[in-house]
Design an enzyme around this catalytic site. Structure first.
Site, short mmCIF file in Angstrom:
data_model
loop_
_atom_site.label_atom_id
_atom_site.label_comp_id
_atom_site.label_asym_id
_atom_site.label_seq_id
_atom_site.Cartn_x
_atom_site.Cartn_y
_atom_site.Cartn_z
N TYR A 73 0.84 -1.20 0.00
CA TYR A 73 0.00 0.00 0.00
C TYR A 73 0.87 1.25 0.00
CZ TYR A 73 -2.97 -3.73 1.76
OH TYR A 73 -3.61 -4.92 1.94
N TYR A 113 -12.84 -7.35 5.70
CA TYR A 113 -11.63 -7.40 4.86
C TYR A 113 -11.34 -8.86 4.53
CZ TYR A 113 -6.94 -7.28 3.08
OH TYR A 113 -5.85 -7.45 2.27
N ASP A 156 -14.32 -16.48 7.03
CA ASP A 156 -12.91 -16.16 6.80
C ASP A 156 -12.23 -16.04 8.15
OD1 ASP A 156 -10.47 -14.96 6.37
OD2 ASP A 156 -11.22 -13.42 4.99
N LYS A 184 -2.53 -16.62 7.45
CA LYS A 184 -1.76 -15.83 8.41
C LYS A 184 -0.97 -16.68 9.42
CE LYS A 184 -3.19 -11.17 7.96
NZ LYS A 184 -4.43 -10.89 7.23
C1 LIG Z 1 -4.89 -10.86 5.81
C2 LIG Z 1 -6.25 -11.34 5.51
C3 LIG Z 1 -6.59 -11.86 4.24
C4 LIG Z 1 -5.61 -11.88 3.09
O1 LIG Z 1 -4.52 -12.68 3.34
P1 LIG Z 1 -3.18 -12.50 2.43
O2 LIG Z 1 -2.29 -13.60 2.89
O3 LIG Z 1 -2.65 -11.13 2.76
O4 LIG Z 1 -3.58 -12.61 1.02
C5 LIG Z 1 -7.88 -12.32 4.05
N1 LIG Z 1 -8.79 -12.29 5.04
C6 LIG Z 1 -8.51 -11.81 6.27
C7 LIG Z 1 -9.55 -11.85 7.34
C8 LIG Z 1 -7.25 -11.30 6.55
O5 LIG Z 1 -6.97 -10.80 7.76
#
Ligand SMILES: *Cc1c(COP(=O)(O)O)cnc(C)c1O
Length: 428
Positions: free
Chosen positions: A22, A150, A249, A278
């Site tokens: 970013y 997100y 997610d 993550k």
């Molecule tokens: C960080 C994140 C993503 C994206 O993961 P990347 O490894 O950066 O592509 C998707 N969903 C959530 C909830 C996140 O915190």
């Protein structure tokens, strides 16, 4: 060790040629050069050490150079770093899938490995679309998502991010148009107005919705927003009522960060499709996974294509699988629960004084997450500098100064993080 003049040259090249996240190119601000990391500390080129309150974007839950994780990578390196996953398999992948299935909420025991969180979300969205196509509902290609969410930076994942904060307008027609429910309000219990609105949205659009998408309990990069688990139960009910899938997610919330192994656990809910990433590898290597139910896997594997149409080059990388397996092994000891509680209560008490400070809108903590929300956008350079001068690394965004420290952070280091965040709030 790299000499000072060499660093000057490296940083000059970095500024003009290397994108950072970013960020513009050339860069307008200089990043801090890191030469090594161990425990919860980053070591800078000039010899300073910083407590990493970010866990390297929420991944390094055991800190750096953990002996068990280092050993897992080394040992795997002696057999093979990588092999393709098409037509081949290996023990680290199978064992990791088995461990993930055992840890996940009930029913989620089919596993697709990918390389990043965003790709796990793309895979999950494709699974949901293929699922409906294969049961004769090809018009169900849209997603009902939550404002403030997100889910990643690729086009599909971006389309289910918050439509305002996610900067949809910058990408205009490049993004599929999704349906958005309001962000679940803060506070205990479920707001009846919110529930009525979500039920109405689902009723109106059910014919075109493939899945409801949400980060359970905590919306991370969309605003470090905490909400009652009851809202996740409502999403499950609404999904069932309309034959829609529930896609959770857990890339940020998974593996204990919010106080339960998965965010959905606090709600007593299982998704149909779940993404993890993550902290999956303890912050060592890039890997993610999309888990689904036997039913989803079976339906997706039928139909015209007869398979899930996705296959990353580095799918199930053995080094990443091995270190993830070692990290899940550490989680299996169960100590994380006490560690997360301890870090959380340390942050809660250290941050409490911020509530009375001018410019502070809200202070909140959940699991091993502490947040100071300002009533104005953070002056990121000033806030970061205030924390760094107190020996702590933070990366504020928008109006938020927050910490997601490694679970192994000591009480003293948690207190130092709190002090640094207060200073950052005052400076920023
Ligand atoms: C960080 C994140 C993503 C994206 O993961 P990347 O490894 O950066 O592509 C998707 N969903 C959530 C909830 C996140 O915190």
């Amino acid at each position: 060790m790299t000499e000072t003049n060499e660093w000057a040259e490296l940083l000059a090249y970095d500024r003009d040629h290397v994108w950072h996240p970013y960020a513009p190119l050339p860069a307008r601000s200089a990043p801090l050069p890191v030469v090594s990391a161990s425990g919860v500390r980053l070591r800078l080129a000039d010899g300073r050490e910083l407590v990493d309150a970010m866990s390297s974007w929420w991944t390094a839950i055991w800190g750096y150079r953990h002996p068990a994780l280092d050993a897992a990578v080394r040992e795997q390196l002696d057999s093979m770093a990588h092999v393709m996953f098409g037509g081949l398999t290996h023990a680290p992948a199978v064992e990791l899938a088995r461990s993930l299935a055992a840890l996940a909420p009930p029913g989620l025991d089919r596993v697709f490995f990918a390389d990043t969180g965003s790709v796990a979300v793309e895979v999950a969205m494709k699974m949901c679309v293929q699922y409906h196509a294969n049961v004769g509902r090809p018009q169900r290609t849209r997603f009902l998502a939550l404002a403030g969410g997100y889910h990643g930076d690729t086009l599909g994942a971006m389309s289910v991010c918050d439509p305002v904060g996610g900067m949809h307008h910058l990408f205009g027609g490049a993004l599929p148009q999704q349906i958005f429910a309001p962000r679940p309000p803060a506070g205990e219990g479920v707001d009846p107005g919110w529930e009525a609105e979500v039920r109405e949205l689902a009723r109106r659009h059910s014919h075109e919705i493939a899945a409801i998408v949400a980060e359970p309990v905590v919306q991370g990069a969309g605003g470090m927003w905490f909400y009652d688990p009851g809202y996740v139960q409502v999403l499950r009910e609404v999904a069932d009522e309309h034959g829609v899938l529930l896609l959770l997610d857990e890339i940020a919330t998974g593996f204990g960060r919010t106080g339960t192994m998965f965010g959905a656990e606090a709600a007593g809910v299982s998704a149909d499709v779940m993404c993890v990433g993550k902290s999956l590898t303890g912050g060592y290597l890039t890997q993610s996974a999309t888990l689904c139910t036997a039913e989803v896997a079976q339906v997706v594997s039928g139909g015209e294509a007869g398979c899930l149409m996705h296959g990353p080059t580095f799918m199930a990388n053995p080094l990443a699988c091995s270190v993830a397996l070692a990290s899940l092994g550490l989680l299996a000891s169960g100590q994380w629960q006490r560690q997360v509680e301890r870090v959380g209560s340390g942050l809660r008490s250290a941050l409490a004084p911020a509530r009375a400070r001018p410019g502070v809108k809200d202070v909140r903590a959940l699991g091993a997450i502490g947040v100071v929300q300002l009533d104005h956008p953070v002056d990121i350079a000033a806030a970061t500098q205030a924390a760094v001068s107190r020996g702590v690394w933070i990366r504020p965004f928008r109006d938020l100064i927050y910490a997601m420290p490694p679970y192994v952070t000591t009480d003293d280091d948690v207190a130092a993080i709190g002090t640094a965040m207060l200073a950052a709030a005052a400076a920023g």
